[in-house]
Write a protein that holds these residues in place. Sequence first.
Motif, PDB file in Angstrom:
ATOM      1  N   ALA A 118      68.071  51.385  12.633  1.00  4.21           N
ATOM      2  CA  ALA A 118      67.430  52.307  11.681  1.00  4.21           C
ATOM      3  C   ALA A 118      66.795  51.677  10.615  1.00  4.21           C
ATOM      4  CB  ALA A 118      68.600  53.106  10.938  1.00  4.21           C
ATOM      5  N   VAL A 119      67.200  50.606  10.092  1.00  2.00           N
ATOM      6  CA  VAL A 119      66.494  49.788   8.956  1.00  2.00           C
ATOM      7  C   VAL A 119      65.211  49.240   9.516  1.00  2.00           C
ATOM      8  CG1 VAL A 119      66.860  48.058   7.190  1.00  2.00           C
ATOM      9  CG2 VAL A 119      68.731  49.549   7.920  1.00  2.00           C
ATOM     10  N   ALA A 120      65.491  48.630  10.686  1.00  2.00           N
ATOM     11  CA  ALA A 120      64.187  48.005  11.283  1.00  2.00           C
ATOM     12  C   ALA A 120      63.099  48.933  11.556  1.00  2.00           C
ATOM     13  CB  ALA A 120      64.447  47.199  12.918  1.00  2.00           C
ATOM     14  N   GLU A 121      63.259  50.131  11.917  1.00  2.00           N
ATOM     15  CA  GLU A 121      62.358  51.338  12.281  1.00  2.00           C
ATOM     16  C   GLU A 121      61.592  51.630  10.794  1.00  2.00           C
ATOM     17  OE1 GLU A 121      62.236  56.168  13.264  1.00  2.00           O
ATOM     18  OE2 GLU A 121      63.640  54.777  14.072  1.00  2.00           O
ATOM     19  N   GLU A 122      62.467  51.716   9.540  1.00  2.00           N
ATOM     20  CA  GLU A 122      61.931  51.836   8.300  1.00  2.00           C
ATOM     21  C   GLU A 122      60.845  50.727   7.837  1.00  2.00           C
ATOM     22  OE1 GLU A 122      61.371  54.681   6.969  1.00  2.00           O
ATOM     23  OE2 GLU A 122      63.008  55.883   8.200  1.00  2.00           O
ATOM     24  N   VAL A 123      61.492  49.526   8.102  1.00  2.00           N
ATOM     25  CA  VAL A 123      60.844  48.285   7.689  1.00  2.00           C
ATOM     26  C   VAL A 123      59.429  48.174   8.556  1.00  2.00           C
ATOM     27  CG1 VAL A 123      60.890  45.879   7.970  1.00  2.00           C
ATOM     28  CG2 VAL A 123      63.017  46.842   6.857  1.00  2.00           C
ATOM     29  N   LEU A 124      59.378  48.449   9.736  1.00  2.00           N
ATOM     30  CA  LEU A 124      58.037  48.356  10.665  1.00  2.00           C
ATOM     31  C   LEU A 124      57.128  49.518   9.970  1.00  2.00           C
ATOM     32  CD1 LEU A 124      59.740  47.957  14.140  1.00  2.00           C
ATOM     33  CD2 LEU A 124      58.388  46.138  12.574  1.00  2.00           C
ATOM     34  N   GLN A 125      57.579  50.587   9.598  1.00  2.00           N
ATOM     35  CA  GLN A 125      56.819  51.518   9.010  1.00  2.00           C
ATOM     36  C   GLN A 125      56.126  51.333   7.893  1.00  2.00           C
ATOM     37  OE1 GLN A 125      58.487  55.820   9.176  1.00  2.00           O
ATOM     38  NE2 GLN A 125      58.823  55.404  11.238  1.00  2.00           N
TER      39      GLN A 125
END
Length: 195
Positions: A118-125
């Motif tokens: 969940a955090v990785a997805e937001e970081v990538l965005q």
Amino acid sequence: MYDPEPRIPLHLGSRATRIADMAEALFWAIDESGLRLPSRRDIARHSHVSEATISRRLRDSGCTEDLLAGRLAKARARTFPPGYVTEGWQRWLPETAQDLQDTRAWISCLALASHSDAVAEEVLQAWAVEHRQLVQHLDPSAYDDEVPDEVAVAAEILRAVVLGLAIRLALDPGSTHDHAVELLARAVAALQPAA
């Protein structure tokens, strides 16, 4: 004169929701306790409620600490870098105490991203937004669907340089903003596409 607030807590979505309130408390707990996911007790203290209340709110909303950290990463995408269009390359680097608070929260998000999808997805965005802004700063005539390869690569390299310099500024008390700006200027000059 008052000290301005860091930007991330001001951009967590609707501030009238419990999740936004808990995400803001997470920000302040990270700022206080260092580069780690704070305990629910720390989050509760910054929310001015009990640890049991935080646990219940997380359970009732189907939320986790990781999703709260994802909120911080999403807010980072909306607030970074501040003023780079009018103030230039130096605004890509943290300068004020508030900028450094935002940077420390961001570093925590990066660390959490290695353990949380969940955090990785937001970081990538957030990185995608950053990349688009770097491309526009390097070549204002470039469009999202027509970015020259050399500009896209230069933006990737500069993102790594900016991140490294920001981490150093946040963690090394001997590091100065002026020195970091000088290093960034040299990197930009070396990578600037030929006119």
